[in-house]
Design an enzyme around this catalytic site. Structure first.
Site, PDB file in Angstrom:
ATOM      1  N   ASP A   1       0.797  -1.469   0.069  1.00  0.00           N
ATOM      2  CA  ASP A   1      -0.098   0.071  -0.114  1.00  0.00           C
ATOM      3  C   ASP A   1       0.361   1.463   0.284  1.00  0.00           C
ATOM      4  OD1 ASP A   1      -2.140   2.094   0.550  1.00  0.00           O
ATOM      5  OD2 ASP A   1      -2.881   0.091   0.788  1.00  0.00           O
TER       6      ASP A   1
ATOM      7  N   HIS B   1      -2.715   3.021  -4.581  1.00  0.00           N
ATOM      8  CA  HIS B   1      -2.115   2.763  -3.071  1.00  0.00           C
ATOM      9  C   HIS B   1      -1.022   2.322  -3.598  1.00  0.00           C
ATOM     10  CE1 HIS B   1      -5.914   3.345  -1.006  1.00  0.00           C
ATOM     11  NE2 HIS B   1      -6.726   2.893  -1.272  1.00  0.00           N
TER      12      HIS B   1
ATOM     13  N   ASP C   1      -8.441  -0.915  -6.320  1.00  0.00           N
ATOM     14  CA  ASP C   1      -9.131   0.579  -6.112  1.00  0.00           C
ATOM     15  C   ASP C   1      -9.321   1.741  -5.768  1.00  0.00           C
ATOM     16  OD1 ASP C   1      -7.565  -0.699  -3.897  1.00  0.00           O
ATOM     17  OD2 ASP C   1      -8.650  -0.185  -2.332  1.00  0.00           O
ATOM     18  N   GLU C   2      -9.317   2.478  -5.008  1.00  0.00           N
ATOM     19  CA  GLU C   2      -9.656   4.169  -5.069  1.00  0.00           C
ATOM     20  C   GLU C   2      -8.233   4.696  -5.887  1.00  0.00           C
ATOM     21  OE1 GLU C   2     -11.507   4.018  -0.222  1.00  0.00           O
ATOM     22  OE2 GLU C   2      -8.564   3.665  -1.115  1.00  0.00           O
TER      23      GLU C   2
ATOM     24  N   TRP D   1     -17.003  -4.438  -1.999  1.00  0.00           N
ATOM     25  CA  TRP D   1     -17.178  -3.887  -0.759  1.00  0.00           C
ATOM     26  C   TRP D   1     -17.319  -2.126  -0.731  1.00  0.00           C
ATOM     27  CZ3 TRP D   1     -14.827   0.430   0.230  1.00  0.00           C
ATOM     28  CH2 TRP D   1     -14.074   1.631  -0.687  1.00  0.00           C
TER      29      TRP D   1
ATOM     30  N   TYR E   1     -16.584  -4.530   7.155  1.00  0.00           N
ATOM     31  CA  TYR E   1     -15.619  -3.385   7.998  1.00  0.00           C
ATOM     32  C   TYR E   1     -15.505  -4.239   9.562  1.00  0.00           C
ATOM     33  CZ  TYR E   1     -14.347  -2.516   2.707  1.00  0.00           C
ATOM     34  OH  TYR E   1     -13.296  -2.584   2.169  1.00  0.00           O
TER      35      TYR E   1
ATOM     36  N   ASP F   1     -13.114  -2.640  11.096  1.00  0.00           N
ATOM     37  CA  ASP F   1     -12.453  -1.548  11.696  1.00  0.00           C
ATOM     38  C   ASP F   1     -13.287  -0.706  12.315  1.00  0.00           C
ATOM     39  OD1 ASP F   1     -13.353  -1.373   8.920  1.00  0.00           O
ATOM     40  OD2 ASP F   1     -11.582   0.315   8.869  1.00  0.00           O
TER      41      ASP F   1
ATOM     42  N   TRP G   1      -8.776  -3.597   8.639  1.00  0.00           N
ATOM     43  CA  TRP G   1      -7.906  -2.413   8.282  1.00  0.00           C
ATOM     44  C   TRP G   1      -7.386  -1.929   9.142  1.00  0.00           C
ATOM     45  CZ3 TRP G   1      -6.924  -3.183   3.187  1.00  0.00           C
ATOM     46  CH2 TRP G   1      -7.446  -3.450   1.353  1.00  0.00           C
ATOM     47  N   THR G   2      -6.347  -1.971   9.460  1.00  0.00           N
ATOM     48  CA  THR G   2      -5.321  -1.507  10.219  1.00  0.00           C
ATOM     49  C   THR G   2      -4.634   0.109  10.551  1.00  0.00           C
ATOM     50  OG1 THR G   2      -2.837  -2.870   9.317  1.00  0.00           O
ATOM     51  CG2 THR G   2      -4.463  -4.125  10.126  1.00  0.00           C
ATOM     52  N   GLU G   3      -5.257   0.938   9.945  1.00  0.00           N
ATOM     53  CA  GLU G   3      -4.749   2.230   9.889  1.00  0.00           C
ATOM     54  C   GLU G   3      -5.247   2.907  11.582  1.00  0.00           C
ATOM     55  OE1 GLU G   3      -7.083   1.498   7.696  1.00  0.00           O
ATOM     56  OE2 GLU G   3      -6.724   2.584   5.799  1.00  0.00           O
TER      57      GLU G   3
END
Length: 546
Positions: free
Chosen positions: A181, A252, A318-319, A385, A410, A412, A460-462
């Site tokens: 990422d 990403h 994605d994104e 998603w 999700y 998170d 997701w680990t932000e």
């Protein structure tokens, strides 16, 4: 019996029937196809009970007073993951439609022995009893997954192996590793050493979300060597879990561009100044679409395929902001040369290239639902998603789909409204909300619904900077998700959440305690699980259920 996930069919033995008692001389009999499960069961239960569980003598497939594991053609029509377990005073028989079915039956046997069977050392001398029961079981979906983001916050190898065991304990069979990422590149690629020398660490990290978040000025990083990943793959395979790698392109990708600046849009931005990103969110720095960049990632994926035998390879998709592509003369010339209409079609062309490349090597491309934009690659599997719509559209077009709508899967997202929830994100998703998730919308026909090959929970680990933080957000909700993935259930409004909650209270929380999982208690976070003063990004209200 308080099993999680609950089996399709379970019939207790006759009232007053005797349990089977494991003893120091209890043999463990298995056929050749079940040998790896026998080794796992002997090691796992042996550690927890202190009993030897030695292999039965050769040829003693029906040994008396034994635990017997075997594959049988009788269950083949129910699928390779189907199993039956029969226990009475004379022994335990676990039969599977294939080796995987035997393994899932062995996981059920472990639950039947009580939470202490999940310890690494015996807490008492016994007796270790298996209640009299007949269980017939098989999964609803063939893809029952969890995505673990090790790019935003690196999880050392032992932590990944621990999660393999946690997935296995819940009969989940896919570990999707998000390896690259903007914030970090986590896989060793021999041909391109700067991907890990430069791309695997960042100088600092945001603590929380938003512009008011503070900075953690410690460098953060780490990566898995090729041998680390081979070990993870082999460890998972022994537990009938497939590891699906993700190399995220064309967005990403700042960590890769920081390592090799020529991958970026150098006619728009000075990519030589880039470093792995220290923020969270959607990054404008994306890959260029030159032949050299395609060749670079073909070389990367060649090494990925050497490590991961999975049929499926995830390429993200994605994104991907299009601003740099719109501003780049080189990209605009590429669009004209290819006869494409716009930047969306360009991204589709990029994804189609790797769809063909992977198909030529006997693999299948998986991407997030943005890969539909501009036209879906012929063999692609869509991970839906952004709600259900992308998956519904793909299934109707004849593409396989993994349902993972953020509103439901999700992990998170915050678990309650209270002020003590650590770093609250998005809408509330309680344990009951997850239990009422239905992966296959009613709007799909039977033929279309058959393209929903599975479901996946995404971690997701932000905001998850430790194994403890991952545990808190993943559990107990992952246990509810596992039941959705494994077992056909009534419509969401008719599901017996009270029964599920009772099984959690009666046994499964104790199993998680034995496994050392730092889950969120039903009463709310413990004091050390809170993160006072760390901002999140909550949204009011709740998203639509379906």
């Amino acid at each position: 019996m308080h099993l999680v996930p609950a089996p399709r069919e379970a019939r207790p033995g006759p009232t007053g029937g005797d349990a089977f008692v494991l003893r120091p001389d209890t043999p463990l009999a298995s056929d050749a196809a079940s040998a790896s499960t026998a080794r796992w069961l002997s090691a796992t239960l042996g550690a927890a009970t202190g009993l030897a569980l030695r292999p039965a003598p050769p040829g003693a497939a029906d040994a008396a007073n034994a635990v017997t594991l075997r594959v049988t053609d009788r269950l083949a029509d129910r699928g390779p993951e189907a199993y039956e377990l029969v226990a009475d005073a004379s022994g335990v028989l676990v039969e599977g439609g294939g080796p995987a079915g035997v393994f899932w039956g062995a996981q059920t046997l472990r639950q039947l022995l009580g939470p202490a069977a999940f310890r690494h050392a015996p807490l008492h001398d016994g007796p270790w009893k298996v209640p009299p029961v007949r269980i017939a079981d098989a999964p609803r979906f063939r893809w029952r997954g969890m995505m673990l983001d090790v790019a935003r916050h690196f999880l050392p190898k032992d932590g990944v192996l621990r999660y393999v065991d946690l997935l296995a304990a819940h009969k989940l069979n896919v570990l999707h590793l998000h390896l690259t990422d903007d914030q970090g590149w986590r896989i060793q690629i021999d041909r391109y050493p700067r991907l890990t020398e430069v791309g695997s660490w960042r100088a600092r990290s945001r603590i929380g979300l938003g512009d008011t978040a503070a900075w953690d000025d410690r460098p953060h990083g780490g990566y898995y060597t090729r041998d680390d990943l081979r070990e993870i793959v082999a460890y998972a395979a022994a537990r009938h879990i497939t590891v699906v790698p993700e190399i995220d392109v064309p967005g990403h990708s700042q960590a890769a561009i920081a390592a090799y600046p020529e991958l970026g849009n150098t006619d728009v931005v000075d990519t030589s100044e880039l470093t792995p990103w220290d923020r969270w969110g959607i990054n404008p720095n994306v890959l260029n679409v030159s032949d050299a960049t395609l060749g670079f990632y073909e070389n990367v994926l060649t090494e990925v395929l050497e490590i991961f035998p999975s049929e499926y390879v995830h390429i993200g998709g994605d994104e991907c902001p299009k601003e740099q592509w719109r501003a780049s003369p080189a990209v605009q010339q590429r669009i004209r040369d290819l006869g494409l209409a716009d930047e969306d079609e360009l991204q589709s062309w990029f994804v189609r290239h790797f769809d063909r490349w992977l198909a030529d090597r006997g693999r299948r491309l998986v991407g997030w639902d943005e890969i539909r934009e501009g036209g879906l690659a012929p063999g692609a599997v869509v991970a839906s998603w952004r709600g259900y719509a992308g998956g519904v559209s793909a299934a109707r077009a004849g593409h396989d789909v993994v349902m993972c709508p953020e509103q439901h899967t999700y992990l998170d997202w915050r678990q309650a409204e209270g002020p003590d929830e650590p770093v609250p994100i998005a809408h509330v998703r309680t344990l009951e909300d997850v239990y009422r998730f239905e992966p296959v919308p009613d709007s799909l026909s039977r033929t279309e619904a058959a393209h929903v090959i599975g479901v996946q929970a995404n971690v997701w680990t932000e905001t998850m900077d430790s194994a403890r933080a991952i545990d808190y957000l993943a559990f107990p909700r992952l246990a509810a998700f596992a039941e959705i993935a494994w077992r056909p259930l009534p419509p969401p409004e008719e599901r017996d959440f009270a029964d599920f909650a009772h099984r959690m209270d009666a046994a499964h929380y104790a199993r998680l305690d034995a496994l050392g999982v730092a889950y969120r208690p039903p009463s709310g976070p413990r004091p050390w699980q809170r993160r006072p003063g760390v901002p999140g990004r909550p949204r009011p209200g709740r998203p639509p259920a379906r």
